[in-house]
Design a protein around this motif. Sequence first.
Motif, PDB file in Angstrom:
ATOM      1  N   HIS A  85       1.042  -1.155   0.069  1.00 61.41           N
ATOM      2  CA  HIS A  85       0.246   0.142   0.064  1.00 61.41           C
ATOM      3  C   HIS A  85       0.789   1.362   0.042  1.00 61.41           C
ATOM      4  N   ALA A  86       0.449   2.184  -0.651  1.00 62.29           N
ATOM      5  CA  ALA A  86       1.095   3.481  -0.793  1.00 62.29           C
ATOM      6  C   ALA A  86       0.630   4.456   0.371  1.00 62.29           C
ATOM      7  N   TRP A  87       1.459   5.476   0.421  1.00 62.08           N
ATOM      8  CA  TRP A  87       1.173   6.337   1.741  1.00 62.08           C
ATOM      9  C   TRP A  87      -0.264   6.960   1.470  1.00 62.08           C
ATOM     10  N   ALA A  88      -1.037   7.068   2.397  1.00 67.35           N
ATOM     11  CA  ALA A  88      -2.441   7.421   2.287  1.00 67.35           C
ATOM     12  C   ALA A  88      -2.906   7.785   3.420  1.00 67.35           C
ATOM     13  N   PRO A  89      -2.641   8.948   3.967  1.00 66.91           N
ATOM     14  CA  PRO A  89      -2.950   9.331   5.443  1.00 66.91           C
ATOM     15  C   PRO A  89      -4.597   9.857   5.688  1.00 66.91           C
ATOM     16  N   ASP A  90      -4.593  10.053   4.421  1.00 71.41           N
ATOM     17  CA  ASP A  90      -6.406  10.560   4.538  1.00 71.41           C
ATOM     18  C   ASP A  90      -7.337   9.359   4.778  1.00 71.41           C
ATOM     19  N   GLU A  91      -6.651   8.142   4.424  1.00 74.91           N
ATOM     20  CA  GLU A  91      -7.548   6.923   4.641  1.00 74.91           C
ATOM     21  C   GLU A  91      -7.217   6.090   6.141  1.00 74.91           C
ATOM     22  N   ALA A  92      -6.463   6.886   6.969  1.00 74.28           N
ATOM     23  CA  ALA A  92      -6.233   6.239   8.264  1.00 74.28           C
ATOM     24  C   ALA A  92      -6.603   6.845   9.417  1.00 74.28           C
ATOM     25  N   ASP A  93      -7.023   6.310  10.340  1.00 74.06           N
ATOM     26  CA  ASP A  93      -7.471   6.803  11.796  1.00 74.06           C
ATOM     27  C   ASP A  93      -6.196   6.970  12.802  1.00 74.06           C
ATOM     28  N   VAL A  94      -5.146   5.872  12.565  1.00 74.93           N
ATOM     29  CA  VAL A  94      -3.919   5.743  13.303  1.00 74.93           C
ATOM     30  C   VAL A  94      -2.879   5.593  12.309  1.00 74.93           C
ATOM     31  N   ILE A  95      -1.792   6.206  12.365  1.00 77.82           N
ATOM     32  CA  ILE A  95      -0.457   5.990  11.706  1.00 77.82           C
ATOM     33  C   ILE A  95       0.551   5.718  12.820  1.00 77.82           C
ATOM     34  N   VAL A  96       1.169   4.518  12.767  1.00 75.66           N
ATOM     35  CA  VAL A  96       2.159   3.945  13.519  1.00 75.66           C
ATOM     36  C   VAL A  96       3.716   4.100  12.751  1.00 75.66           C
ATOM     37  N   ARG A 146       4.939  15.620   7.962  1.00 78.09           N
ATOM     38  CA  ARG A 146       4.548  17.011   8.285  1.00 78.09           C
ATOM     39  C   ARG A 146       3.241  17.215   7.888  1.00 78.09           C
ATOM     40  N   ALA A 147       2.993  16.803   6.562  1.00 76.44           N
ATOM     41  CA  ALA A 147       1.546  17.245   6.100  1.00 76.44           C
ATOM     42  C   ALA A 147       0.519  16.491   6.386  1.00 76.44           C
ATOM     43  N   ALA A 148       0.526  15.380   7.124  1.00 72.72           N
ATOM     44  CA  ALA A 148      -0.334  14.534   7.491  1.00 72.72           C
ATOM     45  C   ALA A 148      -1.507  14.826   8.484  1.00 72.72           C
ATOM     46  N   PRO A 149      -1.102  15.451   9.670  1.00 74.33           N
ATOM     47  CA  PRO A 149      -1.957  15.750  10.596  1.00 74.33           C
ATOM     48  C   PRO A 149      -3.263  16.325  10.195  1.00 74.33           C
ATOM     49  N   ARG A 150      -4.402  15.959  10.711  1.00 68.91           N
ATOM     50  CA  ARG A 150      -5.908  16.567  10.477  1.00 68.91           C
ATOM     51  C   ARG A 150      -6.680  15.787  11.495  1.00 68.91           C
ATOM     52  N   GLU A 151      -7.896  16.519  11.597  1.00 65.56           N
ATOM     53  CA  GLU A 151      -8.685  16.055  12.609  1.00 65.56           C
ATOM     54  C   GLU A 151      -8.924  14.653  12.317  1.00 65.56           C
ATOM     55  N   GLY A 152      -9.062  13.968  13.608  1.00 66.40           N
ATOM     56  CA  GLY A 152      -9.421  12.498  13.539  1.00 66.40           C
ATOM     57  C   GLY A 152      -8.235  11.595  13.274  1.00 66.40           C
ATOM     58  N   LEU A 153      -7.059  12.174  13.139  1.00 57.37           N
ATOM     59  CA  LEU A 153      -6.097  11.272  12.862  1.00 57.37           C
ATOM     60  C   LEU A 153      -5.148  11.298  14.209  1.00 57.37           C
ATOM     61  N   THR A 154      -4.698  10.022  14.452  1.00 55.41           N
ATOM     62  CA  THR A 154      -3.487  10.158  15.657  1.00 55.41           C
ATOM     63  C   THR A 154      -2.166   9.583  15.082  1.00 55.41           C
ATOM     64  N   VAL A 155      -1.060  10.374  15.115  1.00 57.25           N
ATOM     65  CA  VAL A 155       0.232  10.135  14.592  1.00 57.25           C
ATOM     66  C   VAL A 155       0.914   9.602  15.751  1.00 57.25           C
ATOM     67  N   SER A 156       1.532   8.152  15.617  1.00 60.75           N
ATOM     68  CA  SER A 156       2.097   7.579  16.646  1.00 60.75           C
ATOM     69  C   SER A 156       3.404   7.148  16.252  1.00 60.75           C
ATOM     70  N   ALA A 157       4.370   7.197  17.207  1.00 63.11           N
ATOM     71  CA  ALA A 157       5.523   6.358  16.910  1.00 63.11           C
ATOM     72  C   ALA A 157       6.360   6.019  17.925  1.00 63.11           C
ATOM     73  N   LEU A 158       7.251   4.811  17.746  1.00 62.79           N
ATOM     74  CA  LEU A 158       7.810   4.251  18.797  1.00 62.79           C
ATOM     75  C   LEU A 158       9.488   4.276  18.684  1.00 62.79           C
ATOM     76  N   CYS A 159      10.065   4.011  19.634  1.00 65.08           N
ATOM     77  CA  CYS A 159      11.594   3.809  19.587  1.00 65.08           C
ATOM     78  C   CYS A 159      12.152   5.081  18.916  1.00 65.08           C
ATOM     79  N   THR A 160      12.979   4.618  18.053  1.00 68.58           N
ATOM     80  CA  THR A 160      13.625   5.948  17.204  1.00 68.58           C
ATOM     81  C   THR A 160      12.858   6.276  16.146  1.00 68.58           C
ATOM     82  N   GLY A 161      11.767   5.630  15.880  1.00 67.18           N
ATOM     83  CA  GLY A 161      10.746   6.142  14.932  1.00 67.18           C
ATOM     84  C   GLY A 161      10.056   7.673  15.363  1.00 67.18           C
TER      85      GLY A 161
END
Length: 247
Positions: A106-117, A145-160
């Motif tokens: 799958h290609a990058w599509a943050p508008d189709e996500a509720d949570v990005i890890v 940087r361009a991904a945040p929008r209402e309803g989206l949670t951006v998450s990361a772990l470790c050095t991500g």
Amino acid sequence: MNRRDLFRASTAIGATGAVAGLAGALPAAAATTATAAGRPSAPAGSPLRVHIVMFDGVEELDFAAPYEVFSAARFFTGRPVEVRYVTTSRPGFVRASYGSRIEVGHAWAPDEADVIVVPGGGYARREDPGVWAEIRRGTLPRALRAAPREGLTVSALCTGVMLLSAAGLTRGRPCTTHHKARPDLEQQGGVAKNARVVDDGDLVTAGGITSGLELALWLVRRELGADAATGVEAMLEYEARGTVWTR
């Protein structure tokens, strides 16, 4: 249903009794759930869509642990859960830190996500594939940087988390990362907290290679409810550890 899913479903039923039947209707009480904060979640018919970002040099446990937790969560909730690997490069294979070849369809599509890890990997080896190479290339930080929008949670772990830092998403905000990257995170403006998971609303971070388990279990609890999270813990025979910092 394949044999592995059948085994997991059987384990889930035995562990909690929360699943009324994989082929039958769910109880009426499962039509909606509540988050850990007490606010209603999306209707049961609306899936929780989780996108796990993949790149060459990504740490195997960083992406596999969240994938397992979110995928297993579907046995303990009436809300569908969709988990996919995504890439800002062309879909295909990535080579992980220890040599595993993982197909990313799958290609990058943050508008189709509720949570990005965003996993980490390769931070100690600046010339090898991994987080530093992605920061130098710039494509993933710009996309984040361009991904945040209402309803989206951006998450990361470790050095991500350092990819979120390169995108400017942690500046001035509570966050955490792998202990060896923490000085860099603070130098770049992140407000580092001494916690396993830091939940700042639409930004959730976790520290350490194994923290993908805690990150995903916390987000399952928050988005799908405590019963779903404890059900996954029982199924995996793993108890989340460490402090979760929240506002």
